[in-house]
Design an enzyme around this catalytic site. Structure first.
Site, PDB file in Angstrom:
ATOM      1  N   ILE A  42       0.832  -1.208   0.000  1.00 56.31           N
ATOM      2  CA  ILE A  42       0.000   0.000   0.000  1.00 56.31           C
ATOM      3  C   ILE A  42       0.874   1.269   0.000  1.00 56.31           C
ATOM      4  O   ILE A  42       0.639   2.207  -0.767  1.00 56.31           O
ATOM      5  CB  ILE A  42      -0.937  -0.030   1.228  1.00 56.31           C
ATOM      6  CG1 ILE A  42      -1.865  -1.248   1.142  1.00 56.31           C
ATOM      7  CG2 ILE A  42      -1.750   1.254   1.322  1.00 56.31           C
ATOM      8  CD1 ILE A  42      -2.539  -1.628   2.460  1.00 56.31           C
ATOM      9  N   TYR A 179      -0.901  -9.414  16.281  1.00 60.89           N
ATOM     10  CA  TYR A 179      -1.096  -8.352  15.275  1.00 60.89           C
ATOM     11  C   TYR A 179      -2.229  -7.418  15.674  1.00 60.89           C
ATOM     12  O   TYR A 179      -2.061  -6.196  15.728  1.00 60.89           O
ATOM     13  CB  TYR A 179      -1.376  -8.991  13.912  1.00 60.89           C
ATOM     14  CG  TYR A 179      -1.717  -7.999  12.812  1.00 60.89           C
ATOM     15  CD1 TYR A 179      -0.798  -7.036  12.401  1.00 60.89           C
ATOM     16  CD2 TYR A 179      -2.950  -8.043  12.163  1.00 60.89           C
ATOM     17  CE1 TYR A 179      -1.102  -6.132  11.378  1.00 60.89           C
ATOM     18  CE2 TYR A 179      -3.264  -7.149  11.143  1.00 60.89           C
ATOM     19  CZ  TYR A 179      -2.333  -6.198  10.756  1.00 60.89           C
ATOM     20  OH  TYR A 179      -2.638  -5.304   9.752  1.00 60.89           O
TER      21      TYR A 179
HETATM   22  N1  LIG Z   1      -2.860  -6.061   3.599  1.00 59.85           N
HETATM   23  C1  LIG Z   1      -3.965  -6.012   4.360  1.00 59.85           C
HETATM   24  O1  LIG Z   1      -4.879  -6.855   4.257  1.00 59.85           O
HETATM   25  C2  LIG Z   1      -4.143  -4.880   5.336  1.00 59.85           C
HETATM   26  C3  LIG Z   1      -5.420  -4.684   5.887  1.00 59.85           C
HETATM   27  C4  LIG Z   1      -5.614  -3.647   6.792  1.00 59.85           C
HETATM   28  C5  LIG Z   1      -4.554  -2.820   7.141  1.00 59.85           C
HETATM   29  N2  LIG Z   1      -3.320  -3.047   6.612  1.00 59.85           N
HETATM   30  C6  LIG Z   1      -2.228  -2.178   7.038  1.00 59.85           C
HETATM   31  O2  LIG Z   1      -1.681  -1.540   5.904  1.00 59.85           O
HETATM   32  C7  LIG Z   1      -0.311  -1.209   6.161  1.00 59.85           C
HETATM   33  C8  LIG Z   1       0.534  -1.625   4.960  1.00 59.85           C
HETATM   34  O3  LIG Z   1       0.468  -3.035   4.813  1.00 59.85           O
HETATM   35  P1  LIG Z   1       0.640  -3.771   3.416  1.00 59.85           P
HETATM   36  O4  LIG Z   1      -0.520  -4.652   3.234  1.00 59.85           O
HETATM   37  O5  LIG Z   1       1.030  -2.812   2.353  1.00 59.85           O
HETATM   38  O6  LIG Z   1       1.870  -4.724   3.777  1.00 59.85           O
HETATM   39  P2  LIG Z   1       3.277  -4.965   3.038  1.00 59.85           P
HETATM   40  O7  LIG Z   1       3.083  -5.069   1.589  1.00 59.85           O
HETATM   41  O8  LIG Z   1       3.899  -6.091   3.771  1.00 59.85           O
HETATM   42  O9  LIG Z   1       4.067  -3.615   3.346  1.00 59.85           O
HETATM   43  C9  LIG Z   1       4.406  -3.281   4.658  1.00 59.85           C
HETATM   44  C10 LIG Z   1       5.387  -2.108   4.618  1.00 59.85           C
HETATM   45  O10 LIG Z   1       5.805  -1.833   5.957  1.00 59.85           O
HETATM   46  C11 LIG Z   1       7.241  -1.907   6.011  1.00 59.85           C
HETATM   47  N3  LIG Z   1       7.676  -2.453   7.282  1.00 59.85           N
HETATM   48  C12 LIG Z   1       7.354  -3.658   7.835  1.00 59.85           C
HETATM   49  N4  LIG Z   1       8.003  -3.838   8.991  1.00 59.85           N
HETATM   50  C13 LIG Z   1       8.758  -2.724   9.173  1.00 59.85           C
HETATM   51  C14 LIG Z   1       9.651  -2.307  10.198  1.00 59.85           C
HETATM   52  N5  LIG Z   1       9.935  -3.093  11.243  1.00 59.85           N
HETATM   53  N6  LIG Z   1      10.248  -1.107  10.079  1.00 59.85           N
HETATM   54  C15 LIG Z   1       9.988  -0.305   9.012  1.00 59.85           C
HETATM   55  N7  LIG Z   1       9.142  -0.633   8.023  1.00 59.85           N
HETATM   56  C16 LIG Z   1       8.541  -1.828   8.108  1.00 59.85           C
HETATM   57  C17 LIG Z   1       7.626  -2.833   4.860  1.00 59.85           C
HETATM   58  O11 LIG Z   1       8.926  -2.542   4.384  1.00 59.85           O
HETATM   59  P3  LIG Z   1      10.256  -3.374   4.729  1.00 59.85           P
HETATM   60  O12 LIG Z   1       9.874  -4.823   4.810  1.00 59.85           O
HETATM   61  O13 LIG Z   1      11.162  -3.020   3.597  1.00 59.85           O
HETATM   62  O14 LIG Z   1      10.704  -2.807   6.027  1.00 59.85           O
HETATM   63  C18 LIG Z   1       6.615  -2.432   3.805  1.00 59.85           C
HETATM   64  O15 LIG Z   1       7.044  -1.297   3.093  1.00 59.85           O
HETATM   65  C19 LIG Z   1       0.054  -1.920   7.476  1.00 59.85           C
HETATM   66  O16 LIG Z   1       0.043  -1.000   8.533  1.00 59.85           O
HETATM   67  C20 LIG Z   1      -1.069  -2.934   7.652  1.00 59.85           C
HETATM   68  O17 LIG Z   1      -1.292  -3.242   9.013  1.00 59.85           O
HETATM   69  C21 LIG Z   1      -3.091  -4.039   5.706  1.00 59.85           C
END
Ligand SMILES: NC(=O)c1ccc[n+]([C@@H]2O[C@H](COP(=O)([O-])OP(=O)(O)OC[C@H]3O[C@@H](n4cnc5c(N)ncnc54)[C@H](OP(=O)(O)O)[C@@H]3O)[C@@H](O)[C@H]2O)c1
Length: 282
Positions: A42, A179
């Site tokens: 995202i 989580y």
């Molecule tokens: N996907 C879903 O179904 C969903 C639903 C509701 C809410 N969300 C929320 O949306 C947000 C983005 O999630 P996404 O689905 O895009 O997941 P994603 O594709 O796994 O991306 C997560 C991002 O966060 C970074 N990240 C993870 N751990 C980190 C750390 N320890 N320090 C710094 N950066 C970190 C990752 O980069 P690096 O690994 O390079 O650090 C990546 O850029 C999250 O807050 C998640 O809780 C997601």
């Protein structure tokens, strides 16, 4: 902007986001936007969506190579981005990141970085670190960032957008204890702080996302056939927060799901327990 690959149900659950691109560019021209978790999913899509708005983007994540690819793609689309490598779960790295960020004049913070863990508590008996690392990246890291940036945001009449999840407002689900508790902690903290921040001229928005098709949900086989929003659509919802400055952005059906959680939360817990009991004895 729904994904063209949506099923009929997904079209119903996730109708188009009417993002006013002109207004977005007007709001962002010459502004500085911090996006955490910009290397994948995202956050990456938010960076691309903002590339042509005239905003300066500060991108944070751990994976340097990928984050630089995002920066280069933003530049290819006519934008400006800078990379900051930090693990938000590690206090020392967040402090070092802040030393760098405080040199900039930040107007908007998009707190998006997050990590999910799906694991039974019975598989977690010797894994207390699951709790500390989830709390680190999903709560303490973002809270430390926001706290340090408040004076700058107040000066700039800025905006903080928290990328939250619909689940934090619904009945709790088994396997998601680490989580969901950490996402809920930051969501609550942010909503408690919101009136104070708004009174000081800082706008706040909580964006409640449903399931989104990113690498985060890829390891959970059960999600393969469930309706899920595209990452591009989720990014558009976050950009809409910038133009509308609403307190809350959520799917139209969330209030219905919240009501069902209150009315049938006990029943849901009993069904979940008996399903898990049966699964254990099979
Ligand atoms: N996907 C879903 O179904 C969903 C639903 C509701 C809410 N969300 C929320 O949306 C947000 C983005 O999630 P996404 O689905 O895009 O997941 P994603 O594709 O796994 O991306 C997560 C991002 O966060 C970074 N990240 C993870 N751990 C980190 C750390 N320890 N320090 C710094 N950066 C970190 C990752 O980069 P690096 O690994 O390079 O650090 C990546 O850029 C999250 O807050 C998640 O809780 C997601």
């Amino acid at each position: 902007m729904p994904s063209s690959k949506y099923t009929f149900i997904e079209h119903l659950l996730f109708p188009s986001t009417s993002l006013n691109e002109r207004k977005l560019s007007e709001k962002l021209k010459g502004k500085t936007v911090l996006i955490t978790g910009a290397s994948y999913g995202i956050g990456e899509q938010v960076a691309y969506r903002l590339a042509q708005t005239g905003a300066r983007l500060l991108l944070v994540a751990r994976t340097e190579e990928k984050l630089k690819e995002v920066r280069d793609e933003v530049a290819r689309r006519g934008g400006e981005a800078h990379v900051f490598i930090a693990d938000l779960a590690k206090e020392e790295q967040v402090k070092a990141l802040l030393v760098q960020l405080l040199q900039w004049d930040i107007d908007i913070v998009i707190s998006n970085a997050g990590k999910s863990i799906r694991r039974s508590v019975y598989e977690s008996l010797d894994r207390f670190h699951d709790l500390t690392r989830s709390m680190g990246v999903n709560y303490f890291g973002p809270a430390r960032l926001v706290l340090a940036l408040i004076p700058m945001l107040e000066k700039n009449k800025g905006h903080i957008i928290n990328v939250s999840a619909v689940n934090v407002l619904l009945a709790p689900a088994p396997y998601w204890a680490a989580y969901q508790s950490s996402k809920t902690a930051f969501d609550q903290w942010f909503r408690c702080a919101a009136p104070e921040l708004r009174a000081a001229g800082i706008c706040t928005t909580s964006v409640y996302l449903p399931l989104v098709k990113t690498r985060m949900i890829a390891p959970t086989a059960a999600y393969n056939n469930m309706p899920a929003m595209s990452a591009e659509h989720a990014a558009a919802q976050i950009c809409m927060a910038i133009t509308t400055r609403k307190r809350k952005i959520a799917p139209w059906w969330l209030p219905v799901a919240e009501l069902a959680s209150v009315l049938f939360g006990g029943l849901w817990q009993r069904i979940a327990s008996s399903y898990l009991k049966k699964k254990k004895t099979v």
